[in-house]
Design a protein around this motif. Structure first.
Motif, short mmCIF file in Angstrom:
data_model
loop_
_atom_site.label_atom_id
_atom_site.label_comp_id
_atom_site.label_asym_id
_atom_site.label_seq_id
_atom_site.Cartn_x
_atom_site.Cartn_y
_atom_site.Cartn_z
N VAL A 193 -11.25 -49.11 -66.14
CA VAL A 193 -10.46 -49.09 -67.28
C VAL A 193 -9.12 -48.82 -67.35
CG1 VAL A 193 -10.44 -47.96 -69.60
CG2 VAL A 193 -12.55 -48.67 -68.81
N ALA A 194 -8.83 -47.52 -66.48
CA ALA A 194 -7.52 -46.88 -66.20
C ALA A 194 -6.40 -47.89 -65.42
CB ALA A 194 -7.51 -45.69 -65.36
N LEU A 195 -6.91 -48.71 -64.56
CA LEU A 195 -6.38 -49.86 -64.14
C LEU A 195 -6.08 -51.12 -64.84
CD1 LEU A 195 -8.01 -50.12 -60.38
CD2 LEU A 195 -5.62 -49.45 -60.98
N LEU A 196 -6.88 -51.58 -65.73
CA LEU A 196 -6.51 -52.53 -66.59
C LEU A 196 -5.47 -52.01 -67.64
CD1 LEU A 196 -10.27 -53.78 -67.60
CD2 LEU A 196 -8.68 -54.68 -66.29
N PHE A 197 -5.64 -50.64 -68.14
CA PHE A 197 -4.80 -50.40 -68.96
C PHE A 197 -3.18 -50.17 -68.22
CE2 PHE A 197 -8.15 -49.95 -72.13
CZ PHE A 197 -7.39 -50.15 -73.40
N GLN A 198 -3.15 -49.49 -67.17
CA GLN A 198 -2.15 -49.60 -66.50
C GLN A 198 -1.37 -50.75 -66.46
OE1 GLN A 198 -2.15 -49.12 -62.18
NE2 GLN A 198 -0.81 -47.47 -62.33
N ALA B 149 3.76 -40.99 -72.71
CA ALA B 149 2.75 -41.20 -71.43
C ALA B 149 1.59 -40.62 -71.90
CB ALA B 149 3.41 -40.61 -70.25
N LEU B 150 1.47 -39.35 -72.42
CA LEU B 150 0.21 -38.70 -72.59
C LEU B 150 -0.62 -39.27 -73.69
CD1 LEU B 150 -1.38 -36.23 -71.59
CD2 LEU B 150 -0.47 -34.73 -73.45
N VAL B 151 0.09 -39.68 -74.98
CA VAL B 151 -0.64 -40.53 -75.87
C VAL B 151 -1.21 -41.80 -75.40
CG1 VAL B 151 -0.21 -41.57 -77.94
CG2 VAL B 151 1.26 -39.65 -77.62
N CYS B 152 -0.72 -42.50 -74.38
CA CYS B 152 -1.29 -43.62 -73.85
C CYS B 152 -2.41 -43.37 -73.09
CB CYS B 152 -0.18 -44.35 -72.94
SG CYS B 152 1.13 -44.91 -73.60
N MET C 206 -3.30 -43.72 -63.87
CA MET C 206 -2.38 -44.53 -64.65
C MET C 206 -0.91 -44.03 -64.61
SD MET C 206 -4.63 -44.49 -68.25
CE MET C 206 -3.02 -45.18 -69.15
N THR C 207 -0.74 -42.84 -64.30
CA THR C 207 0.67 -42.25 -64.44
C THR C 207 1.61 -42.38 -63.21
OG1 THR C 207 -0.02 -40.12 -64.14
CG2 THR C 207 -0.12 -40.82 -66.38
N VAL C 208 2.80 -42.11 -63.53
CA VAL C 208 3.75 -42.20 -62.17
C VAL C 208 3.64 -40.85 -61.71
CG1 VAL C 208 5.25 -43.95 -62.72
CG2 VAL C 208 5.68 -41.59 -63.72
N GLY C 209 3.53 -40.58 -60.33
CA GLY C 209 3.58 -39.17 -59.77
C GLY C 209 2.40 -38.98 -58.75
#
Length: 307
Positions: free
Chosen positions: A128-133, A166-169, A247-250
């Motif tokens: 799910v995280a990859l799809l939304f990324q 980012a956190l909202v996403c 999902m996030t950068v870092g």
């Protein structure tokens, strides 16, 4: 007779309790012990440093940012997820048009809708995280491509690159992936409520809004309370960690805007090689989780309703 009964009960409980003590209680005790050391996680050599790790944690700006983000998820994620799940479940089970044979009924095709809502639950949170990324990609992602396709090309946010978004996403992904489970759970609870209650209320002039707050919610309160605790633990645990990690950068960026406590524990232990300090943060996470569960159970305590 009573003595034999107790031996029988103890005989059944001794093995599960022993396994629980070895695999749950003992790791907690070890973590608390290592939080007072400078252990790197790799070397068998370490020394006791007392409360230095706890003093460092209280002065750590990243820890306080992570705690703030985790608390924000704990407050908002259950509220949004359970609120949507209650609304969808109520509409599916009670929100249909009145028919000749029944004053209260669900919408047509409610079984299909339940399957559709539940479908994200069968997917791994990593998938799910990859799809939304990909969907949040600012260049060729689905969201910005849709905005461009409808003539709003000038409004193309950098979803995961904007510290304010980012956190909202991340939270929206967690809501999307978990709301279906509670729709099905609440639907099962609502199906067990006698229809006579709704029909009597409607005959007395109550509307759907009133029946929800006077009948449905009170009779489902124990389930909602348990769901609130579950969602809070989810927001403080592996689900939030996985979504942020993938999902996030870092990950955890930009500028630590999505770093949550489980991620900070992981990074401190495995990236920075500071397992002793990581267990200290883990102890802090344990305290936050237990405090949240205790507050929810205390504030949500009410007389049990039976029917």
């Amino acid at each position: 007779m009573q003595h034999g009964k107790y031996r029988f009960i103890v005989g059944f409980l001794v093995l599960p309790l022993a396994l629980y003590a070895v695999f749950v209680i003992w790791p907690f005790i070890q973590s608390i012990y290592y939080s007072f050391t400078d252990w790197t996680g790799l070397s068998p050599d370490f020394k006791m440093v007392g409360f230095d790790n706890y003093t460092r944690m209280l002065k750590d700006d990243i820890f306080w940012k992570s705690l703030q983000h985790s608390v924000l998820l704990v407050l908002l994620l259950p509220l949004v997820t359970l609120g949507l799940a209650l609304f969808f479940a109520f509409m599916l089970n009670v929100g249909g048009r009145r028919r000749k044979n029944a004053a209260v009924s669900g919408v047509r095709g409610s079984s299909f809708y339940k399957i559709a809502y539940f479908f994200p639950q069968v997917l791994s949170i990593v998938i799910v995280a990859l799809l939304f990324q990909f969907a949040f990609n600012p260049r060729d992602g689905m969201l910005n491509s849709t905005l461009e396709g409808i003539g709003l090309g000038s409004i193309q946010p950098d979803w995961l690159g904007d510290p304010s978004l980012a956190l909202v996403c991340v939270m929206s992904v967690l809501v999307w992936s978990t709301v279906g489970f509670f729709v099905v759970l609440f639907s099962a609870g609502m199906a067990s409520i006698p229809k006579d209650f709704y029909e009597a209320a409607l005959l007395d002039g109550a509307n759907r809004f009133t029946t929800f707050f006077k009948i449905t919610l009170p009779l489902l309160w124990d389930t909602v309370q348990s769901g609130w605790v579950y969602m809070g633990i989810l927001a403080l645990g592996v689900e939030a960690f996985t979504a942020v990690q993938v999902m996030t950068v870092g990950p955890g960026g930009p500028d630590y805007s999505t770093t949550v406590l489980p991620l900070y524990v992981y990074q401190t232990a495995f990236r920075d090689g500071q397992a002793g300090y990581a267990t200290t943060i883990g102890v802090g996470l344990l305290i936050v989780t237990m405090a949240f569960a205790a507050i929810v159970m205390r504030l949500g305590r009410r007389d049990r309703l039976e029917f």
